[in-house]
Design an enzyme around this catalytic site. Structure first.
Site, PDB file in Angstrom:
ATOM      1  N   THR A 132       0.477  -1.223  -0.345  1.00 23.98           N
ATOM      2  CA  THR A 132      -0.525   0.053  -0.098  1.00 23.98           C
ATOM      3  C   THR A 132       0.436   1.406   0.669  1.00 23.98           C
ATOM      4  OG1 THR A 132      -1.771  -1.460   0.971  1.00 23.98           O
ATOM      5  CG2 THR A 132      -2.038   1.231   0.727  1.00 23.98           C
ATOM      6  N   VAL A 265      -0.118 -16.965  -2.550  1.00 17.81           N
ATOM      7  CA  VAL A 265       0.261 -17.915  -1.562  1.00 17.81           C
ATOM      8  C   VAL A 265      -1.132 -18.607  -1.482  1.00 17.81           C
ATOM      9  CG1 VAL A 265       0.724 -18.398   0.910  1.00 17.81           C
ATOM     10  CG2 VAL A 265       2.366 -16.877  -0.894  1.00 17.81           C
ATOM     11  N   HIS A 542      -7.302   1.978   6.642  1.00 15.66           N
ATOM     12  CA  HIS A 542      -6.365   1.930   7.687  1.00 15.66           C
ATOM     13  C   HIS A 542      -7.016   0.668   8.439  1.00 15.66           C
ATOM     14  CE1 HIS A 542      -4.818   6.637   7.947  1.00 15.66           C
ATOM     15  NE2 HIS A 542      -4.516   5.537   6.950  1.00 15.66           N
TER      16      HIS A 542
END
Length: 615
Positions: A132, A265, A542
């Site tokens: 990010t 993954v 956030h």
């Protein structure tokens, strides 16, 4: 080379084909600049450390753990490396419309985002080396000392403010001369923190207004959080300083660091009998790979993907895993405690001076000045010139604790002619035309309230056991009445700020047009703002807290104060998901600190040499 950059910039800024822009720049950099990060395709059967996710935390960990020459480190990342377009601070919103954003969308929530596109919140998350930090607005704030003292008071030993401050300083290279001698800032770290060179008249008025409201102009990363400040940002000579630039590119020559991009993954390998993490499974170029870790697997995939991977691997709430026929390895409260900072866009103010908007940004003079000197409006981090950390009138927090942030924009949503900011925020074209269609050619700026200490919590859960499906993201924004109360008071503080003598001197006038869907309510009343928040309140991106740190006695904790997953050996989580409570700051700086501290924890656990800290 610079001429080519200018041509690319000129052709593509503001166009609807933002992916074309990224592809053009990527091809240019690959063929002419030779700046590609070496991509590992031949893997060792075993590494000492496997790091899942090359975001802000993963890049720090890869750098610090590979300092030990005998340690073999594998960094796995689903995305690619950054390109020139992500360098430009002002065009952060444009970067978020490209493949460098996972493009998450949350579930519909009753008290926010109802009037946005499809009635849901956009949740941009970085996808690439740097995570990010490639697409965020680069604002560098750390929160209040009480945030970390609160972590420590909850039996998270080692996480008090005094103990984490050295790790903030370790990563930082402060580029603000007035702060060179500050005991709160670092001078020798790899991460540049600077002011932009650009200053508008409304910036000066905003800072002067602080004293009229009873605040001071201060270093909000220093002695006290309360106050007004120019925006400190992770920029280097006018360009974005991502964690890739700061922590990965300087160490690409290390032979013990392998980086594998476009590597998704799918599972953490955990021995169900011994409960020891032994490796990972991932796909790359349509091939399945299994790589083992002799020491640790470190999960740094972020507050959305980290809990998802844990649950897919059998670590999570028992009933939820059994619902998806996933064998339970460890029953933990994974995915709960989701927290985020809440905001409201669309508060626009007319002004008598020039501001930043899409039309002005096509000015060749500004483009050339940026390309050749790294100066001008293109250096403004995400368009944010300054912020004020303030205390709402009804706050129950400590007297010196800011529960609200007011962000000053160099421009406003009304200047978003090309729709880039609308795409990022999920603002509909109908809203834009109704609110701003007749003023888009007028000079304006915006101010945004940000709720810093939300009391509402959400959850990340599995939608299916398919690792390529997004998880279910339930924000539950503003469920707690205190959150709504604080946001309304934050809006009212913005309006009060706009009426100060300092702001009036530059002709500040609120664009007092009712938001669509709320016109039936008395304008600027509590009920009116409550309606606006329900329809257009959204996220500051956030997201945190979904793998909560806490002692073994805390039934809601997922990791211990050493960030080790409870009940599982050789597995840690290091990213925003470990935060017990989201601090009153922008989370990128905080995640970098967490990773710096975690790297020393890991070295200490394996008796590796630890560099001394600057206290």
């Amino acid at each position: 080379m610079r001429l080519a950059y200018i041509l690319i910039f000129w052709m593509c800024y503001g166009c609807s084909h933002s992916q074309l822009l990224v592809d053009l720049v990527r091809d240019f950099e690959t063929t002419l600049l030779n700046t590609r990060i070496p991509d590992t395709n031949d893997f060792l059967p075993e590494y000492d450390f496997i790091i899942v996710g090359a975001g802000s935390a993963g890049c720090v960990l890869a750098n610090r753990l590979s300092e030990i020459k005998s340690s073999r480190v594998l960094l796995l990342e689903a995305g690619d490396q950054e390109t020139f377009i992500s360098d430009v601070p002002l065009t952060a919103a444009l970067t978020q419309t490209t493949r460098y954003n996972w493009g998450y969308k949350a579930e519909a929530t009753p008290n926010a985002c109802r009037g946005l596109r499809n009635g849901v919140c956009n949740w941009p998350k970085g996808r690439g080396i740097g995570g990010t930090s490639l697409i965020n607005f680069m604002l560098y704030t750390r929160g209040h000392r009480l945030d970390y003292d609160g972590w420590a008071a909850a039996n998270n030993t080692g996480w008090s403010y005094a103990e984490v401050l050295p790790y903030f300083k370790k990563s930082e290279r402060i580029g603000i001369p007035d702060l060179y001698k500050s005991p709160y800032h670092g001078r020798n770290g790899p991460l540049d923190v600077q002011f932009t060179d650009y200053k508008s008249r409304q910036l000066k008025a905003f800072l002067k207004a602080s004293r009229e409201l009873g605040y001071e102009i201060t270093d909000t990363n220093g002695e006290q959080l309360l106050g007004f400040s120019r925006a400190q940002a992770t920029i280097r000579q006018g360009r974005r300083c991502s964690t890739s630039k700061a922590f990965i590119q300087p160490v690409l020559q290390r032979r013990n660091l392998h980086i594998s991009m476009k590597s998704w993954v799918t599972k953490l390998l955990i021995d169900p009998n011994t409960k020891v993490a032994i490796g990972v499974e991932f796909t790359k170029q349509r091939q399945r790979f299994v790589v083992r870790a002799s020491k640790e697997v470190i999960l740094s995939a972020g507050a959305i993907a980290s809990p998802q991977l844990l649950m897919l691997s059998g670590v999570g709430p028992r009933a939820h895993l059994e619902e998806h026929n996933i064998p339970v390895v460890q029953d933990l409260s994974v995915g709960y405690n989701l927290q985020d900072h809440i905001t409201l866009n669309g508060l626009v103010f007319m002004v008598n001076d020039s501001t930043v908007n899409d039309a002005r940004l096509l000015n060749p003079q500004d483009i050339i000045r940026y390309i050749f000197a790294g100066q001008g409006p293109y250096t403004i981090p995400g368009g944010a010139e300054a912020f004020a950390f303030v205390r709402t009138p009804s706050s129950s927090f400590a007297a010196d604790y800011a529960d609200m942030e007011l962000v000053l924009g160099a421009g406003s949503l009304s200047g978003d002619r090309f729709g880039t900011l609308r795409d990022l925020l999920g603002i509909t074209d109908e809203f834009y035309e109704t609110m701003f269609g007749d003023i888009q050619n007028k000079e304006s700026f915006g101010m945004v309230p940000v709720l810093l200490r939300p009391k509402s919590t959400g959850r990340i859960s599995l939608r299916s056991r398919n690792p390529f499906h997004w998880p279910r993201m339930e924000p539950n924004f503003m469920q707690h009445p205190d959150d709504v109360r604080a946001m309304i008071e934050g809006i009212e503080m913005i309006l009060k700020l706009s009426r100060t003598k300092s702001m009036q001197k530059v002709g500040t006038r609120f664009h007092a047009r009712p938001f669509p869907g709320c016109k039936h309510l008395a304008f600027a009343s509590q009920d009116y703002w409550r309606c606006c928040l329900r329809l257009y309140g959204s996220s500051l991106q956030h997201q945190s807290g979904t793998c909560k740190m806490g002692p073994s006695t805390d039934a809601t904790a997922v990791v211990d104060p050493q960030l080790r997953v409870h009940g599982i050996q050789h597995l840690r989580v290091v990213d925003a998901s470990i935060m017990p409570h989201v601090p009153a700051g922008h989370t990128n700086a905080i995640v970098i600190m967490i990773a710096e501290k975690a790297a020393d924890m890991i070295k200490n656990a394996w008796r590796m040499k630890i560099a001394p800290l600057d206290k």
